[in-house]
Design a protein around this motif. Structure first.
Motif, PDB file in Angstrom:
ATOM      1  N   PHE A 176       0.824  -1.214   0.000  1.00 28.24           N
ATOM      2  CA  PHE A 176       0.000   0.000   0.000  1.00 28.24           C
ATOM      3  C   PHE A 176       0.856   1.261   0.000  1.00 28.24           C
ATOM      4  O   PHE A 176       0.714   2.125  -0.886  1.00 28.24           O
ATOM      5  CB  PHE A 176      -0.922  -0.008   1.219  1.00 28.24           C
ATOM      6  N   TYR A 177       1.747   1.391   0.991  1.00 28.26           N
ATOM      7  CA  TYR A 177       2.475   2.651   1.162  1.00 28.26           C
ATOM      8  C   TYR A 177       3.578   2.855   0.123  1.00 28.26           C
ATOM      9  O   TYR A 177       3.664   3.928  -0.493  1.00 28.26           O
ATOM     10  CB  TYR A 177       3.074   2.733   2.572  1.00 28.26           C
ATOM     11  N   ARG A 178       4.448   1.890  -0.043  1.00 30.91           N
ATOM     12  CA  ARG A 178       5.538   2.071  -0.996  1.00 30.91           C
ATOM     13  C   ARG A 178       5.105   1.709  -2.416  1.00 30.91           C
ATOM     14  O   ARG A 178       5.352   2.457  -3.361  1.00 30.91           O
ATOM     15  CB  ARG A 178       6.737   1.222  -0.566  1.00 30.91           C
ATOM     16  N   GLY A 179       4.425   0.560  -2.583  1.00 29.79           N
ATOM     17  CA  GLY A 179       4.069   0.129  -3.920  1.00 29.79           C
ATOM     18  C   GLY A 179       3.061   1.026  -4.601  1.00 29.79           C
ATOM     19  O   GLY A 179       3.177   1.316  -5.792  1.00 29.79           O
ATOM     20  N   MET A 222      13.582   5.623   4.980  1.00 31.04           N
ATOM     21  CA  MET A 222      14.574   4.671   4.472  1.00 31.04           C
ATOM     22  C   MET A 222      13.935   3.646   3.546  1.00 31.04           C
ATOM     23  O   MET A 222      14.473   3.321   2.478  1.00 31.04           O
ATOM     24  CB  MET A 222      15.271   3.976   5.649  1.00 31.04           C
ATOM     25  N   LEU A 223      12.768   3.152   3.947  1.00 30.45           N
ATOM     26  CA  LEU A 223      12.070   2.171   3.112  1.00 30.45           C
ATOM     27  C   LEU A 223      11.683   2.778   1.767  1.00 30.45           C
ATOM     28  O   LEU A 223      11.748   2.106   0.727  1.00 30.45           O
ATOM     29  CB  LEU A 223      10.819   1.661   3.836  1.00 30.45           C
ATOM     30  N   GLY A 224      11.284   4.040   1.794  1.00 30.96           N
ATOM     31  CA  GLY A 224      10.933   4.713   0.546  1.00 30.96           C
ATOM     32  C   GLY A 224      12.115   4.818  -0.401  1.00 30.96           C
ATOM     33  O   GLY A 224      11.990   4.557  -1.611  1.00 30.96           O
ATOM     34  N   TYR A 225      13.274   5.183   0.127  1.00 36.57           N
ATOM     35  CA  TYR A 225      14.459   5.285  -0.724  1.00 36.57           C
ATOM     36  C   TYR A 225      14.913   3.915  -1.220  1.00 36.57           C
ATOM     37  O   TYR A 225      15.428   3.793  -2.342  1.00 36.57           O
ATOM     38  CB  TYR A 225      15.590   5.984   0.028  1.00 36.57           C
ATOM     39  N   LEU A 226      14.728   2.889  -0.396  1.00 38.97           N
ATOM     40  CA  LEU A 226      15.054   1.541  -0.859  1.00 38.97           C
ATOM     41  C   LEU A 226      14.191   1.149  -2.052  1.00 38.97           C
ATOM     42  O   LEU A 226      14.662   0.525  -3.007  1.00 38.97           O
ATOM     43  CB  LEU A 226      14.859   0.530   0.270  1.00 38.97           C
ATOM     44  N   LEU A 235      12.770  -5.029  -1.608  1.00 41.18           N
ATOM     45  CA  LEU A 235      13.828  -4.483  -0.755  1.00 41.18           C
ATOM     46  C   LEU A 235      13.249  -3.855   0.517  1.00 41.18           C
ATOM     47  O   LEU A 235      13.686  -4.194   1.624  1.00 41.18           O
ATOM     48  CB  LEU A 235      14.673  -3.474  -1.532  1.00 41.18           C
ATOM     49  N   PRO A 236      12.266  -2.936   0.436  1.00 40.17           N
ATOM     50  CA  PRO A 236      11.670  -2.454   1.690  1.00 40.17           C
ATOM     51  C   PRO A 236      10.904  -3.525   2.444  1.00 40.17           C
ATOM     52  O   PRO A 236      10.867  -3.505   3.680  1.00 40.17           O
ATOM     53  CB  PRO A 236      10.733  -1.322   1.224  1.00 40.17           C
ATOM     54  N   VAL A 237      10.301  -4.485   1.739  1.00 37.58           N
ATOM     55  CA  VAL A 237       9.583  -5.562   2.432  1.00 37.58           C
ATOM     56  C   VAL A 237      10.552  -6.369   3.288  1.00 37.58           C
ATOM     57  O   VAL A 237      10.321  -6.597   4.488  1.00 37.58           O
ATOM     58  CB  VAL A 237       8.851  -6.479   1.436  1.00 37.58           C
ATOM     59  N   VAL A 238      11.646  -6.814   2.698  1.00 41.68           N
ATOM     60  CA  VAL A 238      12.612  -7.634   3.438  1.00 41.68           C
ATOM     61  C   VAL A 238      13.223  -6.831   4.589  1.00 41.68           C
ATOM     62  O   VAL A 238      13.397  -7.345   5.701  1.00 41.68           O
ATOM     63  CB  VAL A 238      13.711  -8.157   2.483  1.00 41.68           C
ATOM     64  N   THR A 239      13.530  -5.565   4.342  1.00 39.51           N
ATOM     65  CA  THR A 239      14.103  -4.722   5.402  1.00 39.51           C
ATOM     66  C   THR A 239      13.133  -4.577   6.562  1.00 39.51           C
ATOM     67  O   THR A 239      13.515  -4.708   7.731  1.00 39.51           O
ATOM     68  CB  THR A 239      14.451  -3.335   4.842  1.00 39.51           C
TER      69      THR A 239
END
Length: 299
Positions: A176-179, A222-226, A235-239
């Motif tokens: 939802f948020y990043r994708g 950080m997740l957004g930049y990943l 990448l943000p999911v695994v992090t």
């Protein structure tokens, strides 16, 4: 990148990203309202993690995962049905991450989470320093409502929390948020940095946890930049899964060894270095991916 418009498509399906973003959030809010309304009945209160009615904790944990899917993943799926050209958003999940990104960035993710721990600790302390005693007492009282969920006397409880909350819940929220949200903000604002931090602010505010606002805000950024630099939702999911899993493991062992909190405190000055090191690792991932992938994920 400009979007191709189908001249035969209905006008509401060719709306700009700003309007589509509001449509997505409307679906998200309606899903949350529906879940909240259903959960007011004591017979199904377990679906929002309410353990006060004596439900088995395993059922409550399953309810948290189910409600995350309903509130976060379902709106994205419905959104792609209303706007078929947005089905590219789902490619962030279906695409093979190792073939698309390679394995080297994923090797950096455990190190990224570990080096961020002192910075996370500093941000928690800084966040609490801005809060009044009344606010802190309120937060402590609210935490008692989720205490049965985070209490993990057995390894099975730990594994259940990791599976239901760290893995399933994280995948739904990142979709939802990043994708979706970050992708739409990037296309609307045409500014990656503004899109990353606005998305981080929204996702942090919607967690309704003021005691962890700063660390959640920075970590969400950080997740957004990943996602942007790594060009893969995984990448943000695994992090985030690693970060959440490490938190549950820490809570589990802190109950077994009461002195663990004191042993894992960090000098305040290490915090900025920790955040700088985490940012450096993200830039390394960007440098690795830029020559390989000319197209960003927000097409």
């Amino acid at each position: 990148m400009s979007e191709s418009k189908d001249p035969g498509a209905p006008s509401w399906r060719t709306l700009p990203p700003s309007v589509r973003l509001w449509a997505l959030f409307s679906m998200h809010l309606m899903a949350g309202f529906l879940i909240g309304t259903i959960a007011t009945s004591a017979s199904v209160s377990w679906i929002v993690g309410d353990a006060s009615q004596g439900w088995p904790i395993s059922l409550v944990r399953f309810g948290l995962a189910w409600s995350s899917a309903f509130i976060y993943a379902l709106p994205v799926l419905l959104f792609t049905q209303f706007f078929p050209q947005e089905k590219l958003l789902l490619q962030h999940v279906s695409r093979n991450p190792l073939a698309h990104v390679g394995w080297k960035p994923f090797l950096l993710l455990p190190l990224l989470v570990l080096v961020f721990i002192p910075g996370d600790d500093m941000l928690h302390l800084l966040n609490r320093s801005f809060m009044s005693t009344g606010d802190l007492l309120e937060i402590e009282a609210s935490r008692k409502s989720v205490e049965p969920i985070v209490r993990m006397p057995l390894v099975n409880d730990l594994l259940m929390n990791i599976a239901m909350i760290s893995v399933l819940g994280t995948i739904c929220q990142e979709l939802f948020y990043r994708g979706a949200v970050l992708s739409l903000f990037t296309r609307w604002l045409r500014n990656v940095h503004a899109a990353v931090w606005i998305t981080a602010l929204i996702s942090t505010l919607l967690q309704y946890e003021l005691s962890a606002f700063l660390p959640r805000f920075v970590f969400s950024g950080m997740l957004g930049y990943l996602f942007i630099y790594g060009r893969s939702l995984w990448l943000p999911v695994v992090t985030s899964v690693l970060y959440s899993t490490l938190s549950f493991v820490y809570i589990y062992y802190a109950d077994l060894y009461p002195g663990l909190d004191a042993a894992l405190t960090f000098p305040y000055w290490i915090g900025p270095l920790s955040i700088g090191a985490a940012a450096t690792l993200i830039l390394l991932i960007r440098r690795y991916n830029e020559p390989k992938l000319p197209e960003p994920p927000v097409v």
